[in-house]
Write a protein that holds these residues in place. Structure first.
Motif, PDB file in Angstrom:
ATOM      1  N   GLY A 114      36.014   2.419  59.982  1.00 34.97           N
ATOM      2  CA  GLY A 114      35.956   2.942  61.334  1.00 34.97           C
ATOM      3  C   GLY A 114      34.706   3.681  61.725  1.00 34.97           C
ATOM      4  N   PHE A 115      33.801   3.941  60.791  1.00 34.61           N
ATOM      5  CA  PHE A 115      32.541   4.585  61.149  1.00 34.61           C
ATOM      6  C   PHE A 115      31.593   3.547  61.740  1.00 34.61           C
ATOM      7  CE2 PHE A 115      34.259   7.441  57.948  1.00 34.61           C
ATOM      8  CZ  PHE A 115      33.942   8.694  58.440  1.00 34.61           C
ATOM      9  N   ASP A 116      30.803   3.954  62.739  1.00 31.76           N
ATOM     10  CA  ASP A 116      29.849   3.019  63.333  1.00 31.76           C
ATOM     11  C   ASP A 116      28.407   3.277  62.912  1.00 31.76           C
ATOM     12  OD1 ASP A 116      28.884   5.130  65.202  1.00 31.76           O
ATOM     13  OD2 ASP A 116      30.786   4.801  66.210  1.00 31.76           O
ATOM     14  N   THR A 117      28.154   4.423  62.268  1.00 34.13           N
ATOM     15  CA  THR A 117      26.787   4.773  61.885  1.00 34.13           C
ATOM     16  C   THR A 117      26.825   5.544  60.568  1.00 34.13           C
ATOM     17  OG1 THR A 117      26.291   5.061  64.241  1.00 34.13           O
ATOM     18  CG2 THR A 117      24.619   5.811  62.691  1.00 34.13           C
ATOM     19  N   VAL A 118      25.873   5.238  59.690  1.00 39.05           N
ATOM     20  CA  VAL A 118      25.675   6.058  58.501  1.00 39.05           C
ATOM     21  C   VAL A 118      24.295   6.696  58.620  1.00 39.05           C
ATOM     22  CG1 VAL A 118      24.763   4.148  57.080  1.00 39.05           C
ATOM     23  CG2 VAL A 118      25.776   6.141  55.985  1.00 39.05           C
ATOM     24  N   LEU A 119      24.246   7.984  58.332  1.00 40.96           N
ATOM     25  CA  LEU A 119      23.035   8.764  58.553  1.00 40.96           C
ATOM     26  C   LEU A 119      22.685   9.555  57.300  1.00 40.96           C
ATOM     27  CD1 LEU A 119      25.309   9.413  61.118  1.00 40.96           C
ATOM     28  CD2 LEU A 119      23.103   9.690  62.247  1.00 40.96           C
ATOM     29  N   VAL A 120      21.383   9.736  57.079  1.00 40.07           N
ATOM     30  CA  VAL A 120      20.917  10.545  55.951  1.00 40.07           C
ATOM     31  C   VAL A 120      19.929  11.583  56.472  1.00 40.07           C
ATOM     32  CG1 VAL A 120      21.264   8.665  54.317  1.00 40.07           C
ATOM     33  CG2 VAL A 120      19.013   8.971  55.371  1.00 40.07           C
ATOM     34  N   MET A 121      19.800  12.678  55.736  1.00 40.62           N
ATOM     35  CA  MET A 121      18.861  13.721  56.149  1.00 40.62           C
ATOM     36  C   MET A 121      17.434  13.298  55.829  1.00 40.62           C
ATOM     37  SD  MET A 121      20.747  17.329  55.327  1.00 40.62           S
ATOM     38  CE  MET A 121      20.255  17.356  53.613  1.00 40.62           C
ATOM     39  N   ASP A 122      16.504  13.676  56.688  1.00 37.40           N
ATOM     40  CA  ASP A 122      15.091  13.437  56.404  1.00 37.40           C
ATOM     41  C   ASP A 122      14.497  14.723  55.840  1.00 37.40           C
ATOM     42  OD1 ASP A 122      12.609  12.184  56.274  1.00 37.40           O
ATOM     43  OD2 ASP A 122      12.046  12.888  58.263  1.00 37.40           O
ATOM     44  N   HIS A 123      14.771  14.940  54.575  1.00 38.99           N
ATOM     45  CA  HIS A 123      14.222  16.099  53.872  1.00 38.99           C
ATOM     46  C   HIS A 123      13.781  15.665  52.478  1.00 38.99           C
ATOM     47  CE1 HIS A 123      14.931  19.214  56.812  1.00 38.99           C
ATOM     48  NE2 HIS A 123      16.127  18.703  57.045  1.00 38.99           N
ATOM     49  N   PHE A 124      12.954  16.504  51.878  1.00 40.44           N
ATOM     50  CA  PHE A 124      12.450  16.242  50.533  1.00 40.44           C
ATOM     51  C   PHE A 124      13.049  17.198  49.519  1.00 40.44           C
ATOM     52  CE2 PHE A 124       9.057  15.336  53.674  1.00 40.44           C
ATOM     53  CZ  PHE A 124       9.145  13.956  53.639  1.00 40.44           C
ATOM     54  N   TYR A 125      13.554  18.327  50.011  1.00 38.69           N
ATOM     55  CA  TYR A 125      14.260  19.308  49.203  1.00 38.69           C
ATOM     56  C   TYR A 125      15.651  19.497  49.817  1.00 38.69           C
ATOM     57  CZ  TYR A 125       9.597  20.925  47.596  1.00 38.69           C
ATOM     58  OH  TYR A 125       8.328  21.016  47.072  1.00 38.69           O
ATOM     59  N   GLN A 126      16.602  19.936  49.006  1.00 40.26           N
ATOM     60  CA  GLN A 126      17.917  20.253  49.551  1.00 40.26           C
ATOM     61  C   GLN A 126      17.814  21.491  50.452  1.00 40.26           C
ATOM     62  OE1 GLN A 126      20.661  19.728  51.046  1.00 40.26           O
ATOM     63  NE2 GLN A 126      21.518  18.629  49.276  1.00 40.26           N
TER      64      GLN A 126
END
Length: 326
Positions: A36-48
């Motif tokens: 049911g999800f329409d988008t998967v997204l990730v953070m644009d970072h290099f460190y947590q």
């Protein structure tokens, strides 16, 4: 474009070794696509990030990861939440996201913001500048990126960036969506009114009515129909069939970031959990409906920061929330 139910993957601190991270991320993306999800997204970072973990915890580069997810999925949209403008030349970013769009069969979203994590900039050699500088740079970037995504050739001789008849081929479409993310009622919302198809609103849930009023004002100033700009809200969801388990996971997650819920007064607890939605599926559905959707937000993007890597949790969340937004 429509992001009604997005799944953000905010961390890669999983059991096992570094070699296990890739399969675990891919499994989550596939589970989201199937439920049911329409988008998967990730953070644009290099460190947590400080609100999630320690800087040295695992973090993957966003666009390399999205390219891998494009080959592992077939229908779900792919995006950052959000790209830090300061990390890339704008023409290169337009080319990168367009390539992702081509290779995924038209599933890319360009999400972008001004950038804010100073430690990354200092340690990796990116210019941070002032708050005002970063938003001036974002505006210049959008004046280059937007025409490139639409098949036009920008001519920009700005303070921060230049583009002269810049080409962007191949493209599979001229309407690749642009999303801005943030909570700034003047600068971020103003740029969204001018350039974006979608705005992901970052704020405490009690601030949503004021944020939507400000967005309406920015759209009016830009001569834009407010209804043409979609909105979503980023929520930290901790869900389990057993509500006590979910609440224990919330306490463990916050304790890891230096927050002890049991030691806080009511005001402190409210501030620490302003974007948290915790409990059984029924609990979470009721909270999302009452605290977010009933206030006028169009869609919801969730992260499952405490247990999303556990098989079945993404599925449970999709089945819980999809009926609210579809």
């Amino acid at each position: 474009m429509s992001i009604r139910l997005g799944y953000q993957i905010p961390n890669f601190t999983y059991p096992g070794t570094a070699a296990d991270i890739g399969p675990t991320v891919i499994a989550q993306a596939r589970e989201a696509e199937a439920n049911g999800f329409d988008t998967v997204l990730v953070m644009d970072h290099f460190y947590q990030l400080p609100g999630i973990g320690a800087p040295e915890e695992p973090m993957l580069e966003a666009y390399t990861l999205l390219g891998a997810l494009a080959t592992a999925t077939s229908t779900i949209q792919l995006s950052t939440l959000v790209t830090g403008n300061t990390y890339r030349n704008p023409a290169m970013l337009a080319k990168t996201v367009t390539t992702l769009d081509v290779m995924s069969g038209g599933r890319a979203v360009l999400a972008i913001g001004a950038g804010w994590y100073e430690l990354e900039h200092q340690q990796m050699g990116y210019e941070f500048g002032t708050f005002t500088d970063r938003f001036a740079r974002l505006e210049e970037s959008l004046s280059i990126i937007e025409p490139m995504l639409r098949g036009r050739h920008p001519e920009v001789d700005g303070k921060w960036y230049q583009a002269h008849g810049t080409l962007n081929e191949p493209r599979v479409r001229d309407d690749l969506p642009i999303m801005l993310g943030g909570g700034g009622e003047k600068k971020t919302f103003g740029l969204a009114a001018r350039y974006a198809d979608h705005l992901n609103v970052i704020c405490g849930d009690d601030e949503i009515p004021r944020k939507l009023e400000a967005l309406a004002a920015r759209c009016q100033e830009a001569g834009r129909d407010r209804d043409s700009l979609e909105t979503s809200y980023l929520a930290f969801v901790i869900i389990d069939e057993n509500g006590d388990t979910a609440r224990d996971l919330q306490k463990q997650f916050l304790r890891k970031t230096g927050v002890d819920l049991d030691s806080l007064d009511e005001e402190g607890r409210s501030a620490a959990t302003a974007r948290h939605f915790v409990g059984t599926p029924d609990d979470v559905a009721e909270q999302i409906q009452r605290r977010v959707l009933d206030k006028g937000i169009d869609g919801i993007t969730v992260n499952l920061v405490a247990n999303g890597h556990i098989p079945g949790i993404v599925e449970l969340t999709g089945k819980t929330l999809a009926p609210l937004v579809k």
